[in-house]
Write an enzyme that holds these catalytic residues in place. Structure first.
Site, short mmCIF file in Angstrom:
data_model
loop_
_atom_site.label_atom_id
_atom_site.label_comp_id
_atom_site.label_asym_id
_atom_site.label_seq_id
_atom_site.Cartn_x
_atom_site.Cartn_y
_atom_site.Cartn_z
N TRP A 175 0.65 -1.32 0.05
CA TRP A 175 0.11 0.09 -0.04
C TRP A 175 0.80 1.36 -0.10
O TRP A 175 0.50 2.43 -0.18
CB TRP A 175 -1.00 0.02 1.27
N LYS A 176 2.18 1.17 0.31
CA LYS A 176 3.07 2.43 0.26
C LYS A 176 2.57 3.40 1.47
O LYS A 176 2.03 2.80 2.31
CB LYS A 176 3.23 2.98 -0.96
N HIS A 180 12.92 -2.18 -0.46
CA HIS A 180 12.21 -1.66 -1.73
C HIS A 180 12.89 -0.45 -2.38
O HIS A 180 13.61 0.35 -1.70
CB HIS A 180 10.60 -1.30 -1.17
N GLU A 193 12.00 2.05 -3.42
CA GLU A 193 11.93 3.66 -2.92
C GLU A 193 12.55 3.99 -1.75
O GLU A 193 13.13 4.77 -1.59
CB GLU A 193 10.26 3.82 -2.64
N GLU A 243 11.75 -6.45 -8.97
CA GLU A 243 10.95 -5.34 -9.45
C GLU A 243 11.86 -4.24 -10.16
O GLU A 243 12.32 -3.48 -9.50
CB GLU A 243 10.53 -4.24 -7.96
N SER A 275 3.95 -2.39 -12.02
CA SER A 275 2.74 -2.26 -12.66
C SER A 275 2.02 -3.29 -13.01
O SER A 275 1.22 -3.55 -13.79
CB SER A 275 3.07 -1.23 -14.01
N GLY A 294 1.70 -2.65 -6.23
CA GLY A 294 1.48 -1.41 -5.73
C GLY A 294 0.33 -0.66 -5.91
O GLY A 294 -1.06 -1.06 -5.18
N GLY A 295 -0.06 0.10 -6.79
CA GLY A 295 -0.91 0.86 -7.11
C GLY A 295 -2.33 0.08 -7.14
O GLY A 295 -3.57 0.44 -6.65
P1 PGA Z 1 3.28 -0.68 -8.74
O1 PGA Z 1 4.30 -0.69 -7.37
O2 PGA Z 1 2.66 -1.81 -8.68
O3 PGA Z 1 2.52 0.60 -8.37
O4 PGA Z 1 4.11 -0.55 -9.95
C1 PGA Z 1 4.90 -2.01 -7.31
C2 PGA Z 1 5.61 -1.95 -6.03
O5 PGA Z 1 6.37 -0.96 -6.03
O6 PGA Z 1 5.87 -2.67 -5.13
#
Ligand code: PGA
Length: 250
Positions: free
Chosen positions: A10-11, A94, A96, A166, A212, A233-234
């Site tokens: 979910w970030k 991750h 990020e 990823e 994605s 993620g999204g």
């Molecule tokens: P995303 O993110 O599905 O929004 O591309 C994946 C993730 O960062 O784990």
């Protein structure tokens, strides 16, 4: 046969009431799946989520942790703290975190060891940048990340670890690696693990694809020989959409 593991990341999204509503809608939609379902949620949602998943097949993970058990690390949360409230998984390294919070292969390695020590299951992220991909050094970058992440990790711990491949250029961009590309890179990761731990052990490791993933591409990706599910993620923020990803083969 390896199982498929589908984890939502979910970030920094979702307030507690939104998380509770999500689980209420999501849990019945995935209750019959044979795949493992994990939600990796912000710290502030952990407790609410843990209460609300009781009696369901959903597991809860955090998105980061510190490698020390306790101490003067203002703003940090330790693995022991996560474990103490019933968290089962934790995302480590991750992209990020690596990109915005200066995490390195060394801190990733320390965190993996610390997570294992307290009985948390790490979801370890690796991935190349667009620049690295264009230079043709993807394999080198990824195997190097894997080598450093797994330094000092025992064979007996392998079954507790999930790897998420990823590609950074595919995260949140709508661009997905082709299923062949993703599968090939994951096979390289498995090869690297086989060199270190033996083929049998490497064959048992769950390696997800992330970047994605959505309901429209989950099936083709997750049906590849070496892709054991995804880190999403999204598309994990909407209960119905995420449930379709979990049920990619129904
Ligand atoms: P995303 O993110 O599905 O929004 O591309 C994946 C993730 O960062 O784990």
């Amino acid at each position: 046969m390896r199982k498929k593991v589908i984890a939502g990341n979910w970030k920094m999204n979702m307030l507690p009431n939104e998380a509770i509503n999500f689980i209420e809608e999501f849990a019945p939609l995935v209750k019959d799946t044979k795949h493992e379902v994990i939600l990796c949620v912000p710290y502030t949602n952990l407790f609410y989520c843990l209460l609300n998943i009781q009696g369901t097949n959903i597991k809860i993970g955090a998105q980061n942790m510190h490698w020390e058990e306790s101490g003067a690390y203002t703003g940090e949360v330790s693995g022991q703290m996560l474990k103490s409230i019933g968290v089962e998984y934790v995302i480590i390294g991750h992209s990020e975190r690596r990109q915005y919070f200066a995490e390195t292969d060394e801190t990733v390695n320390k965190k993996i060891k610390s997570a294992l020590n307290v009985g948390l299951k790490p979801i370890v992220c690796v991935g190349e940048t667009l620049e690295q991909r264009e230079k043709g050094i993807t394999e080198q970058v990824i195997t190097n990340q894997v080598e450093k992440a797994f330094e000092g990790i025992e064979t007996t711990d392998l079954e507790k670890i999930i790897i998420a491949y990823e590609p950074i250029w595919a995260i949140g961009t709508g661009k997905t690696a082709t299923k062949e590309d993703a599968n090939n890179t994951i096979m390289q990761i498995r090869k690297k693990l086989a060199e270190k731990y033996g083929q049998n052990e490497a064959n048992g490791v769950i390696i997800q694809y992330g970047g994605s993933v959505k309901s429209s591409n989950a099936k083709e990706l997750f049906e590849m020989s070496d892709i054991d599910g995804g880190l999403v993620g999204g598309a994990s923020l909407k209960a119905e959409e995420f449930s379709k990803i979990v049920k990619f083969d129904e």
